[in-house]
Design an enzyme around this catalytic site. Structure first.
Site, PDB file in Angstrom:
ATOM      1  N   HIS A 196       0.836  -1.200   0.000  1.00  0.00           N
ATOM      2  CA  HIS A 196       0.000   0.000   0.000  1.00  0.00           C
ATOM      3  C   HIS A 196       0.872   1.251   0.000  1.00  0.00           C
ATOM      4  CE1 HIS A 196      -2.929   2.940   1.779  1.00  0.00           C
ATOM      5  NE2 HIS A 196      -3.756   2.285   0.967  1.00  0.00           N
ATOM      6  N   SER A 398      -8.139 -14.936  -1.186  1.00  0.00           N
ATOM      7  CA  SER A 398      -8.599 -13.569  -1.394  1.00  0.00           C
ATOM      8  C   SER A 398     -10.054 -13.502  -1.845  1.00  0.00           C
ATOM      9  CB  SER A 398      -7.709 -12.887  -2.444  1.00  0.00           C
ATOM     10  OG  SER A 398      -8.163 -11.601  -2.747  1.00  0.00           O
TER      11      SER A 398
END
Length: 478
Positions: A196, A398
């Protein structure tokens, strides 16, 4: 135009966001909004026919101006009526945008009506959560209860952990990396290229040397490249950001392999690991095949977002670290009669109450059911995309489905898809059901039939992003 609020307020037929009870939107037809006087209409930037993303430029496309009240407003009540109309219009826009929300990891399925009674209080948890300051309107008793719950989840004893409720996932990363820097002042920060952006922001803010590590096609950190880069800096400790779900592909770094790589490279007792679990940090514990994120392993901190998988009306998060590390960071503040060890000073005291409320209502069993639902629906979406001839990838652990970027940016904005290069993604959250996915799929298939009908324009190749086996372009279609 009165119907323009930001990027989605034109649909005045949408329903109100809530009925005054804090619930998620139910699509009921509200009373028509009062027409706004000219001075309260959103101010549009001239020449803005189509919004474009221009880096470094503030696209101030629309706003509701703040106007000084007229002298007789108290008597006429016109200002109050105007503001009520503005809010009603904005509420309609929120309903419309919520109906078409798929690209960002926010759980929009929550009901906090019972907490409306607390909105009249300015609740501030300034200072250390474990030390009561002189400011008495706080929610530390809720905050510590939430922190205890997460400490149990990640297997750290009450007398061995320290943490706090943050304002967002970025603050958790900033704090975790800062703790690592304080433990190893000369340490080098290592992070995969798909980490991120807040991780690299932390490196800039703290003036840390930062080494970017390559990733596999899945988005998971490449530990062979990690080892090579560690060996180039053997004289300095390592501070590592481990992703428990990357931003774009939802990839989970192999924590055990990262630890093994560090120890075999001669960094035993000379490393600090921060786990960025913004979304999947709260999902992974309920996935049977997933390796555990636990403080029984030599990690230094874990952070998650509270407004993502849990679902909360305001951004918030949780940061947990080892108590032994926090003394290097903290200092006493007489003004507060508390200790300063957090990034922010004043902290939202409502957020811990929202988190406490949901944790009590759902518990471990409730979250496990929601995780299973998200993973199941993510596989459904991926399979339906493939059946429609659309390249897509889904990592094993995921709920982020990556697929070829839609050609039309209006479609991207309508569904609020997060895009990077030739790929886009949908993050399947508890608030995303099969009906919503089918609605999205129908529109996407219909649009593609128009975009690519003449055969001149072709869908993008995404082999470099997701691998040849997941790419359905003309070159790689099976």
């Amino acid at each position: 135009m009165v119907g323009s609020v930001g990027n989605g307020a034109a649909d005045l037929g949408a329903a109100s966001l809530a009925n005054g009870n804090g619930k998620a939107p139910h699509l009921e037809e509200p009373a028509a909004a009062v027409a706004l006087p000219m001075e309260m209409e959103p101010e549009m930037v001239e020449g803005e026919g189509k919004r474009e993303v221009v880096m470094g430029r503030n696209m101030h496309t629309a706003c509701f101006a703040v106007k000084e009240p007229d002298a007789d407003d108290d008597e006429t009540g016109e200002r109050e009526a105007t503001m009520a109309s503005v809010l009603a219009l904005y509420r309609r826009s929120l309903v419309e945008r919520t109906k078409h929300h798929l690209g960002y990891p926010y759980n929009l399925d929550f009901d906090y009506g019972a907490l409306a009674q607390l909105q009249h209080f300015s609740i501030n948890n300034l200072g250390d959560p474990f030390i009561e300051s002189n400011y008495g309107v706080h929610s530390r008793q809720f905050e510590v209860g939430v922190l205890d719950w997460f400490a149990r989840l990640w297997e750290l004893e009450k007398d061995e952990y320290w943490g706090y409720i943050t304002n967002c996932g970025t603050e958790g990363n900033l704090h975790g990396i800062l703790v690592g820097r304080e433990v190893f002042p000369d340490g080098i920060l290592y992070a995969s290229r798909e980490s991120h952006y807040s991780v690299f922001k932390a490196a800039r803010m703290y003036r840390m040397e930062c080494v970017k590590v390559d990733t596999h096609i899945s988005g998971e950190i490449d530990c062979s490249d990690f080892e090579r880069k560690l060996m180039q800096n053997k004289d300095k400790p390592a501070i590592i950001n481990v992703n428990i779900g990357t931003t774009v592909k939802g990839a989970v770094d192999d924590l055990d392999l990262v630890i093994k790589t560090l120890e075999e490279s001669g960094f035993k007792d000379r490393f600090y690991i921060h786990c960025d679990g913004a979304l999947f940090g709260l999902m992974i514990p309920f996935v049977k095949k997933a390796a555990k994120v636990t403080f029984k392993k030599p990690i230094g901190s874990v952070s998650v977002s509270g407004h993502k998988f849990v679902g909360c009306p305001m951004p918030c998060g949780v940061q947990i670290t080892r108590l032994k590390h926090i003394n290097a960071l903290s200092s006493n503040v007489e003004y507060l009669a508390s200790r300063d060890a957090t990034i922010m000073g004043s902290r939202n005291g409502h957020a811990p109450i929202f988190l406490w409320y949901t944790l009590n209502r759902k518990g471990y069993r409730g979250f496990q059911k929601e995780v299973q639902k998200c993973l199941r629906n993510a596989h459904y979406l991926k399979d339906r995309l493939n059946a429609a001839g659309i390249g897509a990838m889904l990592n094993e652990l995921s709920s982020t489905v990556v697929f070829e970027r839609p050609k039309d940016e209006e479609f991207v904005r309508r569904w609020q898809l997060a895009c990077e290069g030739n790929i886009a993604h949908v993050v399947v959250m508890p608030s995303v059901n099969i009906d919503k996915l089918d609605y999205f799929l129908r529109e996407l298939v219909e649009k593609r039939a128009v975009w690519y009908k003449d055969g001149i324009c072709q869908p993008p190749c995404i082999a470099r992003d997701v691998g040849q086996e997941s790419c359905f372009c003309s070159l790689h279609k099976k």
